[in-house]
Write an enzyme that holds these catalytic residues in place. Structure first.
Site, PDB file in Angstrom:
ATOM      1  N   HIS A   1     -10.631   4.755  -1.618  1.00  0.00           N
ATOM      2  CA  HIS A   1     -11.138   3.430  -1.408  1.00  0.00           C
ATOM      3  C   HIS A   1      -9.775   2.425  -1.078  1.00  0.00           C
ATOM      4  O   HIS A   1      -8.954   2.797  -1.563  1.00  0.00           O
ATOM      5  CB  HIS A   1     -12.058   2.679  -2.492  1.00  0.00           C
ATOM      6  CG  HIS A   1     -11.188   2.539  -3.848  1.00  0.00           C
ATOM      7  ND1 HIS A   1     -11.062   3.728  -4.502  1.00  0.00           N
ATOM      8  CD2 HIS A   1     -10.443   1.486  -4.420  1.00  0.00           C
ATOM      9  CE1 HIS A   1     -10.226   3.196  -5.748  1.00  0.00           C
ATOM     10  NE2 HIS A   1     -10.130   1.977  -5.556  1.00  0.00           N
ATOM     11  N   LEU A   2     -10.018   1.581  -0.230  1.00  0.00           N
ATOM     12  CA  LEU A   2      -9.070   0.663   0.083  1.00  0.00           C
ATOM     13  C   LEU A   2      -8.576  -0.257  -1.111  1.00  0.00           C
ATOM     14  O   LEU A   2      -9.311  -0.655  -1.629  1.00  0.00           O
ATOM     15  CB  LEU A   2      -9.439  -0.382   1.288  1.00  0.00           C
ATOM     16  CG  LEU A   2      -8.408  -1.154   1.707  1.00  0.00           C
ATOM     17  CD1 LEU A   2      -7.033  -0.464   2.289  1.00  0.00           C
ATOM     18  CD2 LEU A   2      -8.975  -2.317   2.792  1.00  0.00           C
ATOM     19  N   HIS A   3      -7.228  -0.171  -1.332  1.00  0.00           N
ATOM     20  CA  HIS A   3      -6.847  -0.945  -2.333  1.00  0.00           C
ATOM     21  C   HIS A   3      -5.146  -1.334  -2.199  1.00  0.00           C
ATOM     22  O   HIS A   3      -4.578  -0.676  -1.601  1.00  0.00           O
ATOM     23  CB  HIS A   3      -6.820  -0.164  -3.780  1.00  0.00           C
ATOM     24  CG  HIS A   3      -6.162   1.160  -3.839  1.00  0.00           C
ATOM     25  ND1 HIS A   3      -6.267   2.181  -3.197  1.00  0.00           N
ATOM     26  CD2 HIS A   3      -4.667   1.230  -4.442  1.00  0.00           C
ATOM     27  CE1 HIS A   3      -5.415   3.179  -3.398  1.00  0.00           C
ATOM     28  NE2 HIS A   3      -4.590   2.606  -4.237  1.00  0.00           N
ATOM     29  N   MET A   4      -4.863  -2.490  -2.679  1.00  0.00           N
ATOM     30  CA  MET A   4      -3.826  -2.967  -2.471  1.00  0.00           C
ATOM     31  C   MET A   4      -3.038  -3.011  -3.826  1.00  0.00           C
ATOM     32  O   MET A   4      -3.669  -3.376  -5.037  1.00  0.00           O
ATOM     33  CB  MET A   4      -3.563  -4.282  -1.953  1.00  0.00           C
ATOM     34  CG  MET A   4      -2.039  -4.969  -1.423  1.00  0.00           C
ATOM     35  SD  MET A   4      -2.310  -6.810  -0.978  1.00  0.00           S
ATOM     36  CE  MET A   4      -2.613  -7.544  -2.353  1.00  0.00           C
TER      37      MET A   4
ATOM     38  N   TYR B   1       0.932  -1.300  -0.221  1.00  0.00           N
ATOM     39  CA  TYR B   1      -0.034   0.047  -0.134  1.00  0.00           C
ATOM     40  C   TYR B   1       1.056   1.259  -0.031  1.00  0.00           C
ATOM     41  O   TYR B   1       1.940   1.346   0.470  1.00  0.00           O
ATOM     42  CB  TYR B   1      -0.828  -0.065   1.384  1.00  0.00           C
ATOM     43  CG  TYR B   1      -1.648  -1.127   1.459  1.00  0.00           C
ATOM     44  CD1 TYR B   1      -3.094  -1.142   0.788  1.00  0.00           C
ATOM     45  CD2 TYR B   1      -1.321  -2.433   1.811  1.00  0.00           C
ATOM     46  CE1 TYR B   1      -3.633  -2.503   0.998  1.00  0.00           C
ATOM     47  CE2 TYR B   1      -1.874  -3.541   2.436  1.00  0.00           C
ATOM     48  CZ  TYR B   1      -3.297  -3.601   1.769  1.00  0.00           C
ATOM     49  OH  TYR B   1      -3.873  -4.601   1.685  1.00  0.00           O
TER      50      TYR B   1
END
Length: 119
Positions: A30-33, A22
């Site tokens: 938004h949560l993203h990897m 991350y």
């Protein structure tokens, strides 16, 4: 997300090594990897800031994030200190040689990638 990233990387290319992680200060809400191949030979990496976002401590390994969350329940980042990583000198992620331009760096990393594929 870690497991899904590993599945995607395995399907994409078994010869490449990948990192999962991350950005310390995400560019999207938004949560993203990120699942990023370590050859870093991509037309998408066009600027020093973008390069440094994957090759300095601005990029935090997914397993480190998981460990911090399990230990403390949160992720803490010093934003001012973290932003400095994006301004760092442009360096090869393999040999740490310094470059002044992205095109020069990209020409150089191709040599590392050729050496890996020949060996």
């Amino acid at each position: 997300m870690q497991k899904k990233g590993e599945e995607i990387a395995d399907k994409a290319n078994r010869e490449l090594k990948f990192r999962f992680g991350y950005h310390a200060i995400p560019s999207m809400s938004h949560l993203h990897m990120h699942v990023i191949s370590q050859d870093l030979d991509s037309p998408c990496l066009k600027t020093k800031k973008h390069w440094n976002s994957f090759t300095t401590d601005y990029f935090i390994d997914s397993k480190k994030i998981i460990h911090q969350l399990e230990k403390t329940g949160k992720i803490e980042v010093n934003e001012q200190e973290t932003k400095e990583f994006l301004k760092a000198d442009l360096r090869c992620h393999v040999c740490r040689k310094e470059f002044t331009t992205i095109p020069a760096l990209k020409s150089h990393i191709v040599l590392h990638n050729l050496t890996k594929s020949a060996g």
